[in-house]
Design a protein around this motif. Structure first.
Motif, PDB file in Angstrom:
ATOM      1  N   ASN A  36       0.828  -1.208   0.000  1.00 25.27           N
ATOM      2  CA  ASN A  36       0.000   0.000   0.000  1.00 25.27           C
ATOM      3  C   ASN A  36       0.863   1.259   0.000  1.00 25.27           C
ATOM      4  O   ASN A  36       0.559   2.246  -0.676  1.00 25.27           O
ATOM      5  CB  ASN A  36      -0.933   0.002   1.203  1.00 25.27           C
ATOM      6  N   SER A  37       1.949   1.241   0.767  1.00 20.34           N
ATOM      7  CA  SER A  37       2.863   2.383   0.790  1.00 20.34           C
ATOM      8  C   SER A  37       3.524   2.568  -0.570  1.00 20.34           C
ATOM      9  O   SER A  37       3.621   3.693  -1.084  1.00 20.34           O
ATOM     10  CB  SER A  37       3.925   2.161   1.867  1.00 20.34           C
ATOM     11  N   ASN A  40       0.801   3.847  -3.081  1.00 20.01           N
ATOM     12  CA  ASN A  40       0.434   5.250  -2.869  1.00 20.01           C
ATOM     13  C   ASN A  40       1.516   6.200  -3.377  1.00 20.01           C
ATOM     14  O   ASN A  40       1.216   7.277  -3.908  1.00 20.01           O
ATOM     15  CB  ASN A  40       0.152   5.500  -1.395  1.00 20.01           C
TER      16      ASN A  40
END
Length: 492
Positions: A36-37, A40
């Motif tokens: 997710n990091s 993003n």
């Protein structure tokens, strides 16, 4: 403004919100915090890059016209952009694979910023240089960033299915929400603040500089083929051999060229199609509605890609069929809808049909982008990904240049009919790709089961194992050839 445009915009907004808020676990892919990091960070950069591109789009033609250039000269400037993308695209793609995708992304920012700076000059030669730089930038935008994402995703050991999440979100944001916001910001700078048609290009350059700073500070480098003894010509040759030797890659390239060629032609034709008598239509509002339709398509694609069935090779046939029918509507309305009298600024019954059909086509575009990215990640080899992707864009750029050069030579219905035929051909080629994918998938499952059983029998003889592997490889080749013949004959 006609109530139709308000109604379409409001309806699409509500549908997109409902689709996004009503997603269940079946419609989502569970991912890790580390992914997710990573996702993003990429989405932030990609959104900034697309914002830099979208800010310029609505004002390029307008800027050239304010400098006093006619339609013919402006057409030549546009042809120069697509021509440079065709001539230099494969070269910059090969350099991205060889020298690094991060460097290519930084190069995109620098070259596009220089292109924006040229817009301050009213000199034709300077503007022509800007178009050439813009064409090179476009090639990098649609190859280097995706190549970096796929390579970095694999290097970090994330699951392959998680790529679909990044692809669908990138299109939802970059080709949907960011496009709408960019149009509003551009309108604010030019009309509300009265800063002139160059202001959006200055804003784009600033945004690209911010994106470049994030890339330099947070991205790591990855390569296609970093071998020192492999030059640019060898990289180019390897990509050509890969396309020629693998039918799946060749089919994917043909499908992409046919669809994107029709899409870029649509960009030039939708305005005269909706205002055949030079009606005063709200171009900006219609553009925003089209982008909302594209967001709707990407939202649908995220749900489809999260499921194992239907496969991307299967549902894309339906998407190409619908898009082909949508661009056939100008011909249908021309023959079967009786022209009506309406006031300037109004919209006729045929115009209503075309507008809704074009919104449908834009929804298909929203499904196309993440789905095509998914198929490219499956079939295009990593070592020459950027090179091969720019190979795909060569026939596209040739087609768009021909269309631009002859835009006044053919009736608009003929142009839309040609696009519809191309999209139908893309549907047929997608059918062929699906047959090959299913054949190989079914064969792989059977082979895995057979080899598992063979191991259970207790055979440890390496010579027997090698002979068995060679036999199954030969059977695979024969099986694929038979399937190809049957598919060509229409049996499959």
């Amino acid at each position: 403004m006609e109530m139709l445009y308000y109604l379409a915009f409001g309806t699409l907004t509500m549908v997109v919100l409902v689709l996004e808020l009503s997603k269940t676990n079946k419609d989502r892919i569970n991912t890790s915090p580390a992914f997710n990091s990573f996702k993003n960070n990429y989405l932030l950069v990609y959104s900034l890059m697309m914002a830099g591109d979208w800010l310029q789009g609505p004002y390029v033609y307008y800027l050239y016209s304010t400098y006093g250039f006619g339609k013919g000269e402006i057409g030549q400037l546009f042809i120069a952009g697509f021509g440079s993308s065709m001539l230099f695209g494969t070269i910059v793609g090969s350099l991205a694979d060889k020298q690094g995708r991060k460097r290519a992304c930084v190069t995109y920012c620098i070259v596009y910023i220089l292109s924006c700076i040229t817009k301050h000059s009213p000199e034709y030669k300077v503007l022509m240089l800007g178009r050439v730089l813009g064409g090179i930038s476009t090639s990098l935008l649609f190859s280097a960033f995706e190549s970096w994402l796929v390579a970095e995703h694999n290097k970090r050991g994330f699951e392959q299915q998680w790529l679909s999440v990044a692809f669908s979100k990138a299109i939802f944001l970059g080709n949907g929400l960011i496009a709408i916001l960019s149009g509003l910001v551009g309108n604010l700078l030019v009309d509300t603040f009265g800063l002139g048609p160059v202001a959006p290009f200055d804003a784009a350059a600033s945004i690209l500089a911010i994106g470049m700073a994030i890339i330099l500070s947070s991205w790591t480098e990855n390569y296609g083929d970093p071998s020192e003894n492999k030059g640019l010509l060898s990289q180019f040759k390897a990509a050509a051999i890969a396309i020629a030797s693998d039918e799946k890659i060749a089919l994917l390239g043909a499908i992409q060229s046919l669809f994107e060629g029709s899409m870029y032609t649509f960009v030039f034709l939708w305005t005269p199609a909706l205002s055949p008598h030079d009606e005063d239509i709200p171009h900006g509002f219609i553009f925003a509605t089209f982008m909302l339709a594209s967001m709707l398509g990407s939202s649908v694609a995220s749900r489809l890609l999260a499921r194992s069935s239907p496969t991307v090779e299967s549902y894309m046939q339906v998407v190409f069929s619908i898009s082909s029918a949508s661009l056939l509507l100008p011909i249908v309305t021309n023959f079967f809808v009786v022209p009506t009298n309406f006031k300037a600024g109004g919209v006729s019954f045929s115009g209503c049909i075309l507008f809704l059909g074009f919104c449908t086509f834009e929804a298909c575009v929203g499904i196309f982008w993440p789905s095509m990215m998914k198929m490219r990640s499956q079939y295009v080899p990593e070592e020459a990904r950027s090179t091969i992707m720019n190979f795909f864009r060569m026939p596209l750029n040739i087609f768009v240049c021909v269309v631009l050069y002859n835009v006044n030579a053919f009736p608009i219905t003929i142009m839309f009919g040609m696009c519809s035929i191309f999209l139908f051909a893309a549907c047929a080629l997608q059918r062929r790709l699906m047959v090959i994918a299913r054949t190989l998938h079914g064969y792989t499952i059977k082979t895995d089961r057979f080899m598992t059983n063979y191991k259970l029998l207790g055979s440890n003889d390496n010579a027997d194992w090698i002979e068995l592997f060679n036999l199954t490889s030969k059977l695979e080749s024969v099986f694929c050839r038979i399937s190809g013949v049957l598919a060509s004959a229409g049996v499959l």
